[in-house]
Design an enzyme around this catalytic site. Structure first.
Site, mmCIF file in Angstrom:
data_model
loop_
_atom_site.group_PDB
_atom_site.id
_atom_site.type_symbol
_atom_site.label_atom_id
_atom_site.label_comp_id
_atom_site.label_asym_id
_atom_site.label_seq_id
_atom_site.Cartn_x
_atom_site.Cartn_y
_atom_site.Cartn_z
ATOM 1 N N SER A 3 0.788 -1.114 0.030
ATOM 2 C CA SER A 3 0.080 0.003 -0.140
ATOM 3 C C SER A 3 0.734 1.328 0.178
ATOM 4 O O SER A 3 0.360 2.295 0.164
ATOM 5 C CB SER A 3 -0.866 0.133 1.336
ATOM 6 O OG SER A 3 -0.297 0.259 2.263
ATOM 7 N N THR A 132 -37.371 29.259 -11.745
ATOM 8 C CA THR A 132 -37.791 28.068 -11.313
ATOM 9 C C THR A 132 -38.160 26.951 -12.700
ATOM 10 O O THR A 132 -38.465 27.695 -13.487
ATOM 11 C CB THR A 132 -39.263 27.750 -10.461
ATOM 12 O OG1 THR A 132 -40.328 28.217 -11.213
ATOM 13 C CG2 THR A 132 -38.952 28.793 -9.509
ATOM 14 N N HIS A 133 -37.676 25.745 -12.411
ATOM 15 C CA HIS A 133 -37.644 24.939 -13.794
ATOM 16 C C HIS A 133 -37.051 25.384 -14.806
ATOM 17 O O HIS A 133 -37.424 25.200 -16.245
ATOM 18 C CB HIS A 133 -39.217 24.703 -14.121
ATOM 19 C CG HIS A 133 -40.079 24.348 -12.929
ATOM 20 N ND1 HIS A 133 -40.358 22.947 -12.570
ATOM 21 C CD2 HIS A 133 -40.986 25.103 -12.298
ATOM 22 C CE1 HIS A 133 -41.163 22.684 -11.658
ATOM 23 N NE2 HIS A 133 -41.448 24.088 -11.249
ATOM 24 N N SER A 254 -11.626 26.959 -28.470
ATOM 25 C CA SER A 254 -11.757 25.471 -29.228
ATOM 26 C C SER A 254 -10.605 25.201 -30.122
ATOM 27 O O SER A 254 -9.971 26.140 -30.769
ATOM 28 C CB SER A 254 -12.913 25.689 -30.090
ATOM 29 O OG SER A 254 -13.145 24.420 -31.034
ATOM 30 N N LYS A 260 -14.903 30.614 -30.315
ATOM 31 C CA LYS A 260 -15.472 29.936 -28.896
ATOM 32 C C LYS A 260 -14.700 30.691 -27.621
ATOM 33 O O LYS A 260 -13.457 30.926 -27.932
ATOM 34 C CB LYS A 260 -15.179 28.500 -28.698
ATOM 35 C CG LYS A 260 -16.096 27.794 -29.972
ATOM 36 C CD LYS A 260 -17.692 27.875 -29.670
ATOM 37 C CE LYS A 260 -17.965 27.314 -28.389
ATOM 38 N NZ LYS A 260 -18.015 25.839 -28.314
ATOM 39 N N ASN A 262 -15.093 29.259 -23.949
ATOM 40 C CA ASN A 262 -15.826 28.350 -23.094
ATOM 41 C C ASN A 262 -15.522 28.418 -21.596
ATOM 42 O O ASN A 262 -14.143 28.651 -21.328
ATOM 43 C CB ASN A 262 -15.391 26.719 -23.514
ATOM 44 C CG ASN A 262 -15.794 26.533 -24.947
ATOM 45 O OD1 ASN A 262 -16.604 26.781 -25.351
ATOM 46 N ND2 ASN A 262 -14.791 25.961 -25.653
ATOM 47 N N GLU A 267 -17.085 24.006 -15.979
ATOM 48 C CA GLU A 267 -17.354 22.932 -16.315
ATOM 49 C C GLU A 267 -16.601 21.711 -15.613
ATOM 50 O O GLU A 267 -16.936 20.578 -15.305
ATOM 51 C CB GLU A 267 -17.201 22.665 -17.868
ATOM 52 C CG GLU A 267 -17.975 23.467 -18.595
ATOM 53 C CD GLU A 267 -17.700 23.797 -20.100
ATOM 54 O OE1 GLU A 267 -16.722 22.969 -20.715
ATOM 55 O OE2 GLU A 267 -18.338 24.462 -20.982
ATOM 56 N N LYS A 302 -8.016 4.882 2.316
ATOM 57 C CA LYS A 302 -7.316 6.152 2.203
ATOM 58 C C LYS A 302 -7.162 6.575 1.084
ATOM 59 O O LYS A 302 -7.330 7.853 0.630
ATOM 60 C CB LYS A 302 -5.725 5.750 2.484
ATOM 61 C CG LYS A 302 -5.613 5.705 3.907
ATOM 62 C CD LYS A 302 -4.190 5.059 4.120
ATOM 63 C CE LYS A 302 -3.929 3.324 3.906
ATOM 64 N NZ LYS A 302 -5.039 2.658 4.667
#
Length: 434
Positions: A3, A132-133, A254, A260, A262, A267, A302
């Site tokens: 280990s 909401t939603h 990108s 792009k 990002n 993320e 661990k």
């Protein structure tokens, strides 16, 4: 199975535990003062340069420390293991590590909450739609929304503090499972380690991994909260929302599309939640079928604990940095919150104050909205003198309600989005941080 590749990370803790055990042996009369001094000097030298520790294919960190002490001190080094087992030693090492790691993670969670509070204060009056939603619901403020992420992180910090406290018990002296006949004093050993107390049952001491589960559970819940914040950040930075722009430091382009930008930090942080949850499930699954006391299966504890910590700590730091560096776009938020439909609840509640039962008021306003939709219009298209024609209980007073800033200011209930409420929430967050 060796280990060492995993538990060598516990070297500093193993040296601390070994020093405490040397003191226990000295108190029990099993080491004289000179022997104690020689052992302590060697342990201190090893502790001063842990990066230079001479590992040589040892089975685990515990056997490595004992081997080095024996190589350097001869039979004296071999005396160190009297009255202890790898069972109580590994539990002690991991508890020491978890105690410190959990406290450090709590600090990072509070730092994240502090960043959110700072940005919330900056945008206490910035109107934004509440959702909401994932549908626009009612106007709130960006400060209100950011504080809704800060309070969970404060709870996370509290859970991590409790995980640190859960680990703050010394198993040293429990031996393999039944203590020893050598007259050791576990309470004194615990005090020497700076731990709050010693074990109360030796079988439990070597088999208990509740403290590891406490840390993993706290890490998992924190990761979930961080993931929800990251999801909001991803949405806000999308062109569809346009509420925020990440700094160059926290965005990537990108490999194929030159335009792009990002929000990769968010993320990546969002993705850590599944990994950390997996670590919790992994250890729970190991523990659920184990008989008392120690079983080698516990060697799996661990890696799960280390992995969860290593995933969460940088995610908290990176998200704090990203939120600090976001450029918000209040004009885009205000435009999104300008739809009069977001104020229909205000109209219904005004009818309630006029004595109309809420369900009746709700149906009346919904009926007006439906009629306007059928006509290809919105509440914003209604002329002042048309309200009574749409419903006799309505009047020109509706015009005064179609203002998002007025709506926010009117919501004076504690915990809401009004200026006074935001001020109180900020004070609460900062009091917790202090």
């Amino acid at each position: 199975m060796d280990s060492l590749p995993v538990d060598r990370r516990l070297l500093v803790q193993d040296l601390r535990a070994t020093a405490a055990h040397v003191d226990a042996l000295h108190r029990a009369g099993l080491l004289d003062t000179t022997e104690r001094q020689r052992l302590m000097q060697e342990i201190e030298a090893l502790s001063a340069a842990p990066e230079a520790f001479p590992f040589e294919g040892d089975e685990d960190v515990h056997s490595a420390v004992e081997r080095v002490l024996t190589e350097r001190l001869g039979p004296l080094g071999a005396k160190v293991h009297a009255g202890r087992s790898r069972n109580d030693l590994v539990a002690t090492d991991l508890r020491l590590w978890v105690k410190d790691a959990a406290a450090a993670l709590a600090g990072k969670a509070r730092a994240m909450a502090s960043v959110l509070a700072d940005r919330a204060e900056e945008h206490a009056g910035t109107i934004v739609p509440g959702y909401t939603h994932l549908q626009r619901a009612q106007p709130v403020t960006l400060g209100h929304h950011l504080l809704a992420h800060a309070f969970p992180l404060l709870r996370d910090a509290g859970r991590l503090d409790r995980a640190s406290e859960s680990a703050d018990v010394s198993p040293l002296g429990a031996g393999a499972l039944a203590t020893s006949t050598l007259g050791l004093d576990p309470a004194a050993t615990a005090a020497g380690l700076g731990m709050a107390g010693a074990f109360e049952n030796s079988i439990d001491a070597v088999s208990d991994r509740d403290f590891a589960l406490d840390l993993l559970a706290a890490c998992t819940i924190t990761a979930v909260h961080l993931s929800r914040l990251a999801e909001d950040a991803v949405l806000w930075c999308s062109q569809e929302f346009g509420f925020a722009t990440p700094s160059d430091e926290h965005a990537t382009g990108s490999s194929m599309m030159p335009h792009k930008r990002n929000p990769d930090v968010a993320e990546l942080a969002r993705g850590k939640a599944g990994r950390i949850l997996g670590d919790l499930v992994r250890l729970v699954t190991v523990l659920k079928g184990l008989p008392l006391a120690y079983d080698r299966d516990l060697q799996e504890d661990k890696e799960a604990v280390f992995d969860a910590h290593d995933a969460l700590a940088p995610a908290l730091e990176a998200m704090a940095s990203m939120i600090r560096g976001l450029t918000f776009h209040p004009e885009r938020m205000a435009a999104a919150a300008s739809d009069p439909a977001l104020l229909t609840t205000d109209i219904a509640e005004r009818l309630v104050r006029d004595g109309v039962p809420f369900r009746e008021a709700h149906a009346a306003v919904a009926g007006v909205v439906k009629r306007l939709e059928d006509e290809g219009r919105t509440l914003g298209d209604v002329k002042p003198d048309e309200w009574a024609d749409l419903d006799p209980r309505l009047g020109q007073w509706v015009e005064d309600l179609l203002d998002p800033e007025r709506s926010v200011a009117a919501r004076t209930t504690p915990g809401g989005p009004s200026a006074a409420s935001i001020e109180a929430q900020l004070a609460s967050v900062r009091a917790h941080l202090r």
